[in-house]
Design a protein around this motif. Structure first.
Motif, short mmCIF file in Angstrom:
data_model
loop_
_atom_site.label_atom_id
_atom_site.label_comp_id
_atom_site.label_asym_id
_atom_site.label_seq_id
_atom_site.Cartn_x
_atom_site.Cartn_y
_atom_site.Cartn_z
N LYS B 54 0.82 -1.21 0.00
CA LYS B 54 0.00 0.00 0.00
C LYS B 54 0.86 1.27 0.00
O LYS B 54 0.68 2.16 -0.83
CB LYS B 54 -0.92 0.01 1.24
CG LYS B 54 -1.73 -1.26 1.42
CD LYS B 54 -2.64 -1.18 2.63
CE LYS B 54 -1.92 -1.04 3.95
NZ LYS B 54 -1.22 -2.26 4.40
N SER B 55 1.81 1.29 0.93
CA SER B 55 2.65 2.49 1.02
C SER B 55 3.52 2.65 -0.20
O SER B 55 3.74 3.78 -0.67
CB SER B 55 3.53 2.44 2.27
OG SER B 55 2.74 2.44 3.42
N VAL B 56 4.04 1.55 -0.71
CA VAL B 56 4.88 1.65 -1.90
C VAL B 56 4.06 2.21 -3.06
O VAL B 56 4.52 3.09 -3.81
CB VAL B 56 5.51 0.28 -2.26
CG1 VAL B 56 6.22 0.35 -3.60
CG2 VAL B 56 6.47 -0.15 -1.17
N PHE B 102 1.23 11.09 6.14
CA PHE B 102 1.86 9.82 6.47
C PHE B 102 1.31 9.22 7.76
O PHE B 102 0.63 9.86 8.54
CB PHE B 102 3.37 10.00 6.59
CG PHE B 102 3.98 10.43 5.31
CD1 PHE B 102 4.51 9.49 4.44
CD2 PHE B 102 4.01 11.77 4.94
CE1 PHE B 102 5.06 9.88 3.24
CE2 PHE B 102 4.56 12.16 3.74
CZ PHE B 102 5.08 11.22 2.89
N GLN B 103 1.70 7.96 7.93
CA GLN B 103 1.20 7.16 9.03
C GLN B 103 1.53 7.73 10.41
O GLN B 103 0.68 7.81 11.27
CB GLN B 103 1.81 5.77 8.89
CG GLN B 103 1.42 4.80 9.96
CD GLN B 103 1.81 3.39 9.57
OE1 GLN B 103 2.22 3.13 8.45
NE2 GLN B 103 1.69 2.48 10.49
N ASP B 104 2.79 8.13 10.58
CA ASP B 104 3.24 8.42 11.93
C ASP B 104 3.46 9.92 12.15
O ASP B 104 4.45 10.49 11.68
CB ASP B 104 4.54 7.66 12.21
CG ASP B 104 4.92 7.74 13.67
OD1 ASP B 104 4.25 8.47 14.41
OD2 ASP B 104 5.89 7.07 14.06
N ALA B 184 -3.87 9.65 1.98
CA ALA B 184 -3.69 9.51 3.42
C ALA B 184 -3.26 8.08 3.72
O ALA B 184 -4.05 7.15 3.59
CB ALA B 184 -4.98 9.85 4.14
N ASP B 185 -1.99 7.91 4.07
CA ASP B 185 -1.45 6.57 4.30
C ASP B 185 -1.58 6.20 5.77
O ASP B 185 -0.80 6.62 6.60
CB ASP B 185 0.02 6.53 3.86
CG ASP B 185 0.57 5.10 3.90
OD1 ASP B 185 -0.15 4.19 4.33
OD2 ASP B 185 1.74 4.93 3.51
N GLU B 186 -2.56 5.40 6.09
CA GLU B 186 -2.86 5.00 7.46
C GLU B 186 -2.74 6.18 8.42
O GLU B 186 -1.95 6.15 9.35
CB GLU B 186 -1.90 3.87 7.89
CG GLU B 186 -1.81 2.78 6.84
CD GLU B 186 -1.59 1.40 7.42
OE1 GLU B 186 -1.97 1.20 8.58
OE2 GLU B 186 -1.08 0.53 6.70
N PRO B 187 -3.54 7.21 8.19
CA PRO B 187 -3.34 8.45 8.94
C PRO B 187 -3.63 8.32 10.43
O PRO B 187 -3.26 9.20 11.20
CB PRO B 187 -4.31 9.43 8.28
CG PRO B 187 -5.37 8.57 7.68
CD PRO B 187 -4.68 7.30 7.28
MG LIG Z 1 2.47 1.31 4.90
#
Ligand SMILES: [Mg+2]
Ligand SMILES: Nc1ncnc2c1ncn2[C@@H]1O[C@H](COP(=O)(O)OP(=O)(O)OP(=O)(O)O)[C@@H](O)[C@H]1O
Ligand code: SF4
Lengths: 332, 358
Positions: B54-56, B102-104, B184-187
């Motif tokens: 997913k992130s890639v 991003f996620q974090d 939105a990557d695993e926000p």
């Molecule tokens: Mg990811």
């Protein structure tokens, strides 16, 4: 922030105290202080010579030597008990009285005041050269990590790091001063501009190897920082690469460089002994070499203390710099 | 090649995207032929377990992959080739047209810059605002994303804020230049459960208010539910099922989608399955076998599943799935009963004779 600075200042004084105490202890507690200070002269029986009971082998010299012994005793309060001696010595130094050179009867403070500016300018220029070279160099190397430029600079920086100071100095002197005559070959003190110009080659000699090590550190840290999420975020915000490099990545990547900046001053002062000889600069480095050769203890002690204190103060500034680099340090 | 299914041009169109990372252990096939369309104002959820690519995929869209990555395929935004735009260093595209969260939130803000400056920076660079204008706008943006005491926050550093507040800053930063597409990557993965819903609802509201399109990446199908128009389920670098949200939730065909749905803890679970973690682990992406990647974990797996990688059926934009024995079809039922009778699947996974079925 105020509390942070206050804590650091307290620490600074503690360290300064420790440094001076060590200097004092080395002189007074390891063996006979008089021997430590005046060397073989301590064996002269000056009282005997004065009273005429002991044969004065080298009449002129010995009576002068006896003066030196008397001066040393007075200067370092050798007739007082050790703790009092320390306090008296400290307060002498605090008021700028570093004693008198045995060699030419000049006050040591005067010697230092005369020689220090050259060395300070030289060291400052050397650090400017090293940072001025290392930052762009490290940035470009990290931006295209493991590409041709980066590989080339790895080789170049190891080359620079392995060349001894005197060799680099001699080569620069030969090429740039004697052969192509771009820079003066000798030290000039006529004007400030002339002084600075004549110190360019020595500063480059001192600064280039340092630039190489800064470059290595900066490159490595930058490569790590460039993989951080906040750099990705900055790219997702559409900021151009060099702006990200200088506004986002550089500052958090400066820690190793700043640390080494503080520590490298010791090495730089060491290097300045050699470089001042090669380029004939009448600075502290040359002075300490002369003083050691001539057994001029007051001068040696004063310069050693000066270097130690400079070192401590500089690292104190580095600590403050950390907190500017990273606001999280202040919270700790 | 697949054809487009419907008339209006999509805002973002991805075709046959492949991403490989050469490593010492061999090439990692992180993304293997992903295609999808995203229309203006719509939300696409990309769902899958950790490591599914997913992130890639998201980073490929944003041109954020490391230089070592080998990318092929087409990414078009509003008719323009995104990778060409990126290669040409086109100004004011990323950040203005499309941007990413991003996620974090702990790591996606620069620790040494004040929050306000980090938001203002975008406004100054893209929109040419003065420093003071930009800072004022930053404060307004913080207010929009529901930051308490925005005036005070602008001059704070990220470490002075909690995770939830930081993610609000990140959202404000992303929205500064009114992008048309937000990835939105695993926000909300890294923040407190109670904060998650607030942030997701905030994103949803902002998206609606601004007519923005969104790609919402999550490993939790529950997050996609009610927020996404379309859902793409990814497994081992492939989209294994994609459909409009309703179809996907209520009439899914792929066993992996079904398994994902069963594994989410939801009281108001639309399908009322009991909670079942998916057995086994995601597959290796180095030298994957020529078989359905889900086979070792699939209770439907038959011999033919091990003979090749199933193709994604149908047209882009319609309900598509890559499975030889789809859930809820006769073939699927037959496969399931055969495996139950045998007590084991063709790939060697033990199956209990009882247990819940499709
Ligand atoms: Mg990811
Ligand atoms: N730079 C890289 N080099 C090598 N492999 C990579 C690289 N980046 C990602 N991968 C691999 O690609 C695969 C997909 O990673 P990706 O980050 O897209 O997963 P994800 O679906 O986002 O998972 P998560 O839910 O954990 O974020 C993983 O196996 C990962 O190890
Ligand atoms: S039934 Fe076969 S093709 Fe479908 S998911 Fe399971 S293993 Fe893959």
């Amino acid at each position: 922030m105020a509390r942070f600075v206050l804590r650091r200042v307290v620490l600074l004084f503690a360290v300064l105290f420790a440094v001076t105490f060590l200097g004092f202890a080395a002189m007074n507690l390891l063996g006979d202080p008089l021997v430590n200070v005046v060397g073989v002269l301590a064996e002269l029986d000056c009282e005997g010579i004065e009273a005429g009971t002991v044969e004065d082998t080298t009449v002129d010299a010995a009576s002068r030597d006896c003066d030196t012994v008397a001066a040393a005793k007075a200067q370092y309060h050798l007739d007082r008990p050790v703790p009092i001696r320390y306090v008296l010595w400290l307060s002498d130094m605090a008021t700028g009285d570093f004693g008198t050179s045995f060699q030419n009867d000049q006050p040591v403070s005067e010697v230092i005041r005369e020689k220090l500016p050259e060395t300070l300018i030289l060291l400052t220029m050397a650090q400017i050269v090293s940072l001025g070279v290392a930052v762009p160099w490290g940035v470009i190397a990290a931006y295209r990590a493991n590409r041709a430029f980066d590989r080339g600079s790895t080789v170049a920086s190891f080359g620079l790091l392995s060349v001894p100071n005197f060799a680099l100095g001699v080569v620069l002197l030969y090429l740039l001063a004697l052969r192509w005559q771009i820079f003066p070959s000798a030290y000039e003190s006529g004007s400030f501009g002339g002084l600075v110009f004549s110190l360019v080659l020595p500063a480059v000699t001192l600064g280039l190897p340092l630039a190489a090590s800064y470059q290595r550190l900066l490159r490595t840290d930058l490569i790590t920082t460039l993989q951080e999420d906040f750099v990705h975020m900055a790219r997702a915000k559409g900021l151009p690469p060099m702006r990200i490099m200088f506004r986002h990545a550089l500052r958090p990547s400066m820690f190793s460089v700043v640390t080494v900046f503080g520590v490298s001053t010791g090495a730089l002062i060491g290097g300045s002994l050699v470089v001042e000889q090669i380029f004939g600069i009448p600075g502290i480095g040359r002075e300490i070499v002369t003083a050691v050769v001539r057994d001029d203890f007051p001068v040696v002690l004063a310069i050693v203390m000066l270097v130690a204190v400079t070192f401590v103060v500089l690292n104190f500034l580095v600590d403050l710099l950390y907190s500017w680099l990273d606001p999280r340090v202040r919270a700790r | 090649m697949v054809e487009q299914a419907s008339a209006p041009a999509p805002l973002l169109s991805v075709r046959d995207l492949h991403v490989r990372f050469p490593t010492e252990r061999g090439a990692v096939n992180a993304v293997n032929g992903v295609s999808f369309d995203l229309y203006e104002g719509k939300t696409l959820a990309i769902v899958g377990e950790s490591g599914s690519g997913k992130s890639v995929t998201a980073k490929t869209l944003m041109n954020l992959l490391p230089r070592t990555a080998q990318v092929s395929g087409e990414v078009t935004y509003d008719g323009q080739d995104v990778r060409a735009l990126a290669a040409a260093g086109t100004k004011h595209f990323f950040g203005v047209q499309m941007t990413m969260v991003f996620q974090d939130p702990m790591t996606s803000l620069n620790p040494v810059k004040r929050v306000g400056e980090q938001i203002a920076e975008t406004l100054r660079y893209h929109l040419g605002r003065s420093r003071s204008e930009a800072l004022e706008e930053a404060e307004e943006l913080l207010e929009v994303v529901g930051m308490p005491e925005p005036a005070r926050r602008v001059s704070q550093y990220p470490h002075e804020l909690s995770g939830g507040l930081r993610q609000r800053v990140v959202i404000a930063m992303a929205l500064a230049c009114q992008p048309r597409l937000l990835i939105a990557d695993e926000p909300t993965t890294a923040v407190d459960v109670t904060v998650q819903k607030h942030l997701l609802d905030l994103l949803d509201r902002l998206r609606r208010d601004r007519g923005m399109s969104m790609i919402l990446i999550t490993h939790d199908l529950g997050v996609a539910h009610g927020r996404a128009d379309d859902v793409a389920v990814m497994y081992a670098g492939r989209v294994v099922e994609t459909a409009d949200a309703r179809t996907l939730f209520f009439d899914m065909r792929h066993p992996y989608t079904e398994a994902l749905l069963r594994s989410i803890p939801r009281i108001d679970d639309p399908v009322h399955h009991r909670l079942d973690p998916i057995p086994g682990r995601p597959p290796e992406l180095i030298d994957p076998p020529e078989a359905c990647a889900f086979a070792p974990r699939c209770i439907y797996a038959q011999g033919d599943c091990l003979g090749g990688v199933p193709e994604l059926s149908g047209l882009v934009g319609l309900h598509r799935f890559a499975c030889l024995h789809p859930t809820g079809t006769e073939r699927g039922m037959a496969a399931m009963s055969a495996n139950r009778a045998a007590g084991v699947t063709a790939a060697g996974l033990p199956v209990a004779d009882s247990g819940g079925g499709g």
